[in-house]
Scaffold this motif. Structure first.
Motif, PDB file in Angstrom:
ATOM      1  N   PHE A  73     -16.704   1.426 -38.537  1.00 39.05           N
ATOM      2  CA  PHE A  73     -15.925   0.366 -38.556  1.00 39.05           C
ATOM      3  C   PHE A  73     -14.673   0.620 -37.652  1.00 39.05           C
ATOM      4  N   GLY A  74     -14.229   2.067 -37.519  1.00 39.38           N
ATOM      5  CA  GLY A  74     -13.059   2.424 -36.649  1.00 39.38           C
ATOM      6  C   GLY A  74     -13.373   2.023 -35.046  1.00 39.38           C
ATOM      7  N   HIS A  75     -14.874   2.493 -34.870  1.00 36.04           N
ATOM      8  CA  HIS A  75     -15.189   2.058 -33.496  1.00 36.04           C
ATOM      9  C   HIS A  75     -14.904   0.457 -32.961  1.00 36.04           C
ATOM     10  N   ALA A  76     -15.505  -0.140 -34.010  1.00 37.20           N
ATOM     11  CA  ALA A  76     -15.680  -1.572 -33.791  1.00 37.20           C
ATOM     12  C   ALA A  76     -14.083  -2.126 -33.899  1.00 37.20           C
ATOM     13  N   THR A  77     -13.243  -1.718 -34.794  1.00 43.67           N
ATOM     14  CA  THR A  77     -12.068  -2.161 -34.962  1.00 43.67           C
ATOM     15  C   THR A  77     -11.091  -1.834 -33.669  1.00 43.67           C
ATOM     16  N   VAL A  78     -11.103  -0.686 -33.453  1.00 47.46           N
ATOM     17  CA  VAL A  78     -10.268  -0.299 -31.949  1.00 47.46           C
ATOM     18  C   VAL A  78     -10.788  -1.180 -30.987  1.00 47.46           C
ATOM     19  N   ALA A  79     -12.113  -1.201 -30.634  1.00 50.64           N
ATOM     20  CA  ALA A  79     -12.725  -1.771 -29.544  1.00 50.64           C
ATOM     21  C   ALA A  79     -12.256  -3.203 -29.569  1.00 50.64           C
ATOM     22  N   PHE A  80     -12.578  -3.886 -30.852  1.00 51.24           N
ATOM     23  CA  PHE A  80     -12.145  -5.495 -30.896  1.00 51.24           C
ATOM     24  C   PHE A  80     -10.842  -5.566 -30.818  1.00 51.24           C
ATOM     25  N   HIS A  81      -9.823  -5.074 -31.305  1.00 50.34           N
ATOM     26  CA  HIS A  81      -8.508  -5.300 -31.359  1.00 50.34           C
ATOM     27  C   HIS A  81      -7.620  -4.893 -30.024  1.00 50.34           C
ATOM     28  N   LEU A  82      -8.142  -3.666 -29.701  1.00 52.84           N
ATOM     29  CA  LEU A  82      -7.420  -3.260 -28.257  1.00 52.84           C
ATOM     30  C   LEU A  82      -8.231  -3.797 -27.091  1.00 52.84           C
ATOM     31  N   LYS A  83      -9.479  -4.376 -27.185  1.00 52.58           N
ATOM     32  CA  LYS A  83     -10.176  -4.658 -26.079  1.00 52.58           C
ATOM     33  C   LYS A  83     -10.570  -3.587 -25.143  1.00 52.58           C
ATOM     34  N   ARG A  84     -10.748  -2.332 -25.813  1.00 52.37           N
ATOM     35  CA  ARG A  84     -11.263  -1.259 -24.997  1.00 52.37           C
ATOM     36  C   ARG A  84     -12.181  -0.538 -25.923  1.00 52.37           C
ATOM     37  N   GLU A  85     -13.345  -0.184 -25.209  1.00 53.06           N
ATOM     38  CA  GLU A  85     -14.685   0.340 -25.945  1.00 53.06           C
ATOM     39  C   GLU A  85     -14.223   1.894 -25.954  1.00 53.06           C
TER      40      GLU A  85
END
Ligand code: HAS
Ligand code: CU
Length: 549
Positions: A73-85
């Motif tokens: 969930f952390g991976h997905a949250t950081v990627a989605f909200h900061l727009k960086r994978e």
């Protein structure tokens, strides 16, 4: 948002592996209620004994599933909200460590060499691979966290005047708590337990291992809870059809968790003779402090839901409740999250009972305690994980939900089950029914002084509730695996619903920075734990040799 295939696959494996193991975890949950009610007396169908099954149940459900999910969930949250994978190599390393560690620990438990329960402190002794495996699982989760920190710092450089998205702030705070608290358990495992388990040191300081464990073990429960809180603040108001009443309230709540999640672990040790009463009282009071962010959350989310209900046309004082989309299969996340909140009202209240220094004497080590924690970790935490694992799987694979109607009723069925189950346990606990005891054995001999007729009804309630929970669990597996293995119908993406905020609040820099909070956290931790650790060192006369159940 599009997310590259390798990262997508890593996240999907981090959901699939623990859910697969959860089948074993849930099976042993059912076996627990069956044993305790005396339906089966000795060993389960797979020939695993009571404590082995209970260990598998606790470790898989409460440590493996929750850690894997928090990372996914952390991976997905950081990627989605900061727009960086996330970085591929770091994420892959993290995944390998976590899977490798889990396999080691799973082997030890399944081989019957680690029946030490999920609270693996001494004097119960496990095979060294169990300890090593847990340590690797934890280190793997750190690697993912370190990667998010670098992503965040880069993002912050480019966005100095922009508030960090609440979901990312919550994730970073959660993993900071996790990093600090797991340092203690890493020390316990690597320095104290492994040498002792290898036979290199003959005895171990039991109070010290318990104290280090609970330094980790209490904060662990907020590590489970915070992903659910992130969903309550940033997703629930949106899927309810409303707005988040106050974003600032969420920020404050998360920062108070940062300060107070760890320095309260001694509330699990009110009965430990090695620790002085002054520090027990202090940590007891701080425990009431950590309830404050949950009260803030209760009121903020209730206000957000009321707004949603009124936007849907509700009039009068309470009518807004009934306007909420309880059984709408298009927003099934609402059902998973609202049921968790309802359970948490009782989970929170019973927690406050536990935290009361004197009342704790009545319930400690009784069935009341698992009654409490199934209303928390098997409430908001587990339901958020179930709902979100289905949501993320469906999005990241581009597949439709399998049996959407069943998916909508799973959280309700689960909640009914938990309410009955926990009522049985807590009622029994008040009548002195012990936890972690194969009570069914006492039913074999009603003449024995261990037999207590009052516990027959309470363990039967546990059986009824546990049976319903098991059924809900099976239905969840059908939906999860059905979705996973169905045909792709859309492009894989990750798009979380995002709540708008109701009040436009001015940015307050102190609630968007880490340094002062981290310093305050260190000071409080030091003051709360130095006396407790000193006590365990000063009052350890002999140390304990290993004990096997
Ligand atoms: Fe706990 C033992 C105290 C929260 C888990 N706890 C445990 C154990 C576990 C656990 C696993 O002080 C057993 C450990 C073991 O194996 O020995 N706990 C607390 C306190 C809180 C608390 C004060 N616990 C949790 C959470 C957990 C968890 C969260 C897991 C996720 N607990 C204790 C103590 C013990 C303990 C002692 C030791 C007992 C012993 O002697 O062994 C607080 O954080 C609780 C604060 C929560 C609230 C509730 C807020 C309500 C909300 C819902 C609002 C609802 C809405 C819905 C908006 C104040 C947020 C509206 C509905 C509509 C329909 C509109
Ligand atoms: Cu606790």
């Amino acid at each position: 948002m599009h997310i590259s295939k390798p990262i997508r696959n890593i996240i999907l494996i981090e959901l699939f592996v623990p859910v697969l193991l959860l089948t074993i975890g849930i099976y042993h949950g059912l076996m627990q209620v069956i044993y305790r009610a005396g339906v089966i007396h000795q060993s389960s169908f797979a020939k695993l004994d009571y404590y082995q099954g209970l260990t598998l149940h606790g470790v898989i459900n409460a440590i493996v599933l929750t850690t894997f999910f928090a990372v996914a969930f952390g991976h997905a949250t950081v990627a989605f909200h900061l727009k960086r994978e996330p970085n591929y190599k770091a994420s892959m390393l993290s995944l390998c460590l976590m899977v490798g560690g889990t396999l080691m620990a799973a082997w030890a438990m399944l081989a019957g060499k680690a029946s030490v329960l999920y609270t693996f402190y001494a004097p119960l002794k496990a095979h060294p691979l169990f300890y090593l495996g847990t340590a690797l699982l934890i280190v793997g989760s750190w690697v993912a966290f370190f990667d998010w920190v670098t992503i965040y710092l880069k993002w912050k450089k480019d966005n100095r005047e922009v508030n960090t998205p609440l979901a990312v702030l919550g994730t970073l705070i959660n993993f900071t708590i996790w990093f600090v608290c797991t340092l203690a358990v890493a020390y316990e495992v690597l320095v104290l337990l492994i040498p002792w388990s290898m036979g290199w040191t003959p005895t171990v300081n039991v109070s010290l291992t318990r104290t280090l464990f609970w330094f980790f073990g209490h904060a662990l429960v907020y590590f489970w809870l915070l992903p659910a809180y992130i969903m309550f603040y940033t997703i629930l108001p949106k899927v309810a059809g409303g707005k988040l009443y106050s974003e600032l309230a969420g920020r404050i709540a998360f920062f108070v968790f940062l300060l107070l999640s760890i320095p309260i672990g001694v509330h699990h040790q009110f009965g430990d003779p090695a620790i002085g009463r002054g520090i027990k009282l202090t940590q007891g009071i701080l425990t009431f402090g950590v309830a404050i962010p949950s009260f803030i959350t209760a009121f903020t989310i209730a206000a957000s839901l009321e707004y949603a209900g009124r936007k849907r046309g509700a009039k009068g004082l309470w009518n807004w409740v009934w306007k909420l989309p309880f059984f709408d299969k298009n927003v099934y996340l609402f059902g998973y999250l609202i049921n968790g909140l309802i359970l948490f009202i009782f989970g929170g209240l019973t927690g406050l009972v536990n935290a009361s220094y004197s009342l704790n004497n009545v319930i400690h080590n009784t069935a009341w305690v698992p009654g409490h924690f199934h209303l928390t970790v098997a409430g908001p935490v587990f339901l958020a994980i179930l709902g979100m694992s289905i949501f993320m799987t469906s999005q990241l694979t581009g597949k439709k939900i399998f049996l959407p109607k069943i998916n909508t009723i799973v959280p309700y069925l689960w909640t009914v089950g938990v309410l009955i189950f926990s009522t049985g346990l807590m009622w029994g606990g008040l009548l002195g029914e012990p936890r972690r005891t194969n009570l069914g054995l006492t039913y074999l001999n009603p003449e024995s002084e261990l037999y207590n007729p009052y516990w027959v009804i309470t363990t039967m309630l546990g059986l009824a509730g546990g049976g319903i929970m098991f059924t809900a669990g099976l239905l969840y597996f059908v939906v999860f695996f059905g979705t996973f293995f169905s045909k792709r119908t859309a492009e894989p993406v990750i798009d979380f619903p995002v709540s708008e905020v109701y009040h436009t609040e001015k940015r307050i820099p102190i609630f968007d920075t880490f340094r002062p909070w981290l310093i305050a956290m260190a000071i409080i931790l030091f003051m709360a734990y130095l006396p407790a650790i000193m006590d365990t060192l000063n009052n350890n006369r002999k140390g304990a040799p290993p004990y096997l159940p």
